[in-house]
Write a protein that holds these residues in place. Sequence first.
Motif, short mmCIF file in Angstrom:
data_model
loop_
_atom_site.label_atom_id
_atom_site.label_comp_id
_atom_site.label_asym_id
_atom_site.label_seq_id
_atom_site.Cartn_x
_atom_site.Cartn_y
_atom_site.Cartn_z
N SER A 220 24.07 43.43 66.60
CA SER A 220 24.14 43.72 65.17
C SER A 220 24.15 42.40 64.60
CB SER A 220 25.41 44.16 64.83
OG SER A 220 25.85 45.51 65.40
N PRO A 222 25.11 39.31 63.00
CA PRO A 222 26.54 38.69 63.16
C PRO A 222 27.14 38.55 61.58
CG PRO A 222 24.87 37.06 64.10
CD PRO A 222 24.03 38.27 63.51
N GLU A 223 26.03 37.90 60.82
CA GLU A 223 26.78 37.86 59.33
C GLU A 223 27.59 39.17 58.61
OE1 GLU A 223 27.32 35.04 57.89
OE2 GLU A 223 26.74 34.16 59.54
N VAL A 225 28.58 41.47 60.59
CA VAL A 225 30.07 41.83 61.33
C VAL A 225 31.11 40.92 60.92
CG1 VAL A 225 30.97 41.83 63.78
CG2 VAL A 225 28.41 42.45 63.17
N ARG A 226 30.49 39.65 60.83
CA ARG A 226 31.42 38.59 60.26
C ARG A 226 32.21 39.00 58.90
NH1 ARG A 226 30.10 32.77 58.80
NH2 ARG A 226 32.16 31.93 57.99
N LEU B 260 35.42 33.72 62.41
CA LEU B 260 34.91 34.75 63.62
C LEU B 260 33.58 34.16 63.81
CD1 LEU B 260 36.86 37.89 63.13
CD2 LEU B 260 37.03 36.25 64.79
N LEU B 264 31.37 35.37 67.12
CA LEU B 264 30.18 36.39 67.10
C LEU B 264 28.83 35.90 67.15
CD1 LEU B 264 31.66 37.97 63.75
CD2 LEU B 264 31.80 38.89 65.99
N ASP B 265 28.47 34.62 66.76
CA ASP B 265 27.16 33.88 66.75
C ASP B 265 27.15 33.81 68.48
OD1 ASP B 265 26.82 33.93 64.47
OD2 ASP B 265 26.70 31.69 64.14
N HIS B 268 26.22 37.43 69.91
CA HIS B 268 24.82 37.82 69.35
C HIS B 268 23.82 36.90 70.30
CE1 HIS B 268 22.02 39.68 66.78
NE2 HIS B 268 21.39 38.65 66.39
#
Lengths: 323, 323
Positions: A220, A222-223, A225-226, B260, B264-265, B268
């Motif tokens: 997904s 990541p922005e 999700v963040r 986060l 997350l990055d 991804h």
Amino acid sequence: MRAVCVIGLGLIGGSVLRAASGAGRPAWGATASEADAAAARDDGFEVLETDTALRRAKQEDALVVVAVPLTALREVLRKIAEIHPGAWLTDVVSVKDPVDFEVRKLVPNARYAGGHPMAGTSASGFAAGSAELFRGAAWAVTIEEATTIDAWREAAQLALDCGAHVVPTGAAAHDDSVARISHLPHLFAAILATVGADGGPLALSLAAGSFRDGTRVAGSNPELVRAMTEGNKAALLDAVDDALGRLGATRGSLASTGGLKSTLDSGHEARKRLDALATGEGTTTSTVRLRPEALSRLRDLGELGGRVTAIEEDQATTQVPVG
Amino acid sequence: MRAVCVIGLGLIGGSVLRAASGAGRPAWGATASEADAAAARDDGFEVLETDTALRRAKQEDALVVVAVPLTALREVLRKIAEIHPGAWLTDVVSVKDPVDFEVRKLVPNARYAGGHPMAGTSASGFAAGSAELFRGAAWAVTIEEATTIDAWREAAQLALDCGAHVVPTGAAAHDDSVARISHLPHLFAAILATVGADGGPLALSLAAGSFRDGTRVAGSNPELVRAMTEGNKAALLDAVDDALGRLGATRGSLASTGGLKSTLDSGHEARKRLDALATGEGTTTSTVRLRPEALSRLRDLGELGGRVTAIEEDQATTQVPVG
């Protein structure tokens, strides 16, 4: 059927616009994204300026659905306070306590109940949505002190019209729950993907179903999700601490006795409970009259894993797990 | 085509029997399970006593495939040592270093290369298998000091005949890799399921795709998962420690700055690498002559994420990611 005005036409908002319209409700939208506006117009939907959309919502006594990211929420709420402060109002933002707080502060006269459809894809934008996105999904509709039965019913009816079932819940209980079943899964997927990739190309080339499934949502944006996970910090910290404790205990057990029975049995048992819930196995159906005093009963029912599957006249059909 | 004798007819062994037979190879099996034997016979396969099956393997110079759990391995290897100590031999057990060790000790004259098909389902037993189980899957075939090119080729040819592609790898490198991309995912799924269920019925009733995917393999038989994971203790401890470190760092970042992004990055990015590998994007195709000196080259190629997709005459067709 009450008209629907959707502010924000990304994946979720765009899907609400399609589904509400597909259910026969008059529906229009507004968005700050030129791409989403163009895509929605291409599909034959009416896209207006936000001000114009809200003025029309006032004229037609429409339900306003806020479908923008948490970071854009205040700006939209201020517009509503200015143009149509007494609106029927719901939202589809993924945390509920912070949204409830802002709504009560900025639009105190809105007839509001918060919403959160538990559906999505790893893609984003209007073009990625569909009228079928919510079919069979859970859709949380919040009950707080200030919630009226009429406002709750409007938000719940939208969810049902979109093909979802309704889970009545307090805002804070919702946020605690999604920390465990949505936000922590995103962190786990990210960490699992990273630990796998740290094994080098050989490890990734041997990866099969367990790794692919376990890391899927790391695909997904990541922005997005963040924004979702960072917006639920306190509840997510609790969930992460539980997970750290359990992973640490698993580590200790593996390092000492070498045994993983307790970890694996407990996970298997939990997963079986999820599967039983999904099949609707062992539920009782009953009805609740939608009077003001029903709200606390509906919230209790949600705590027990119950759902509302239909609303007709002033009666809600509910399914609650037995025992 | 060389005949195939499969010892153990559960999900994997039963699927090997079907796929090898479907590829036109003479094939028979043996199993200690009455249920699996009956199911295989019902499907028209020849199921013999283990001794008889091995005697026939000797007569027909067949490839013997050991498809029993790690806990039953020694008993089967002792039988092979007694009846057909020079067999062409491979296995499909999910760890490779311990199997290699036992084979070298108990059947030193076997012409052996270890194997591990990266495919499965959450069900078990012959009836759950299929000839198509390995279609498109990776199948590790090990290369150690004692491995000969002929033994490696026999094991690799079986994998290709079953519809898989072959990943050449050292046994220890394999075990490190599967700790990360198979065994850790099972622990993560179990812990995620438990932390979710700890949120109570409300949490489970709100669970959607991210939780369902992240916990899917917790639905597998926990006894089989336990045998697999506990059998790879040292490598799994490394993977768990990496995961604990990353989850702890994520916790610290969330608790302090609330951020986060890094977690997350990185997840991804890792997931994108997996997807690129799956599409075969950016690989170069070349051939390797199957001479004794090719083994170390094949192993290096596996380390780079490469695979063998075909063997014809004495040439293997390989695909290796570029750069």
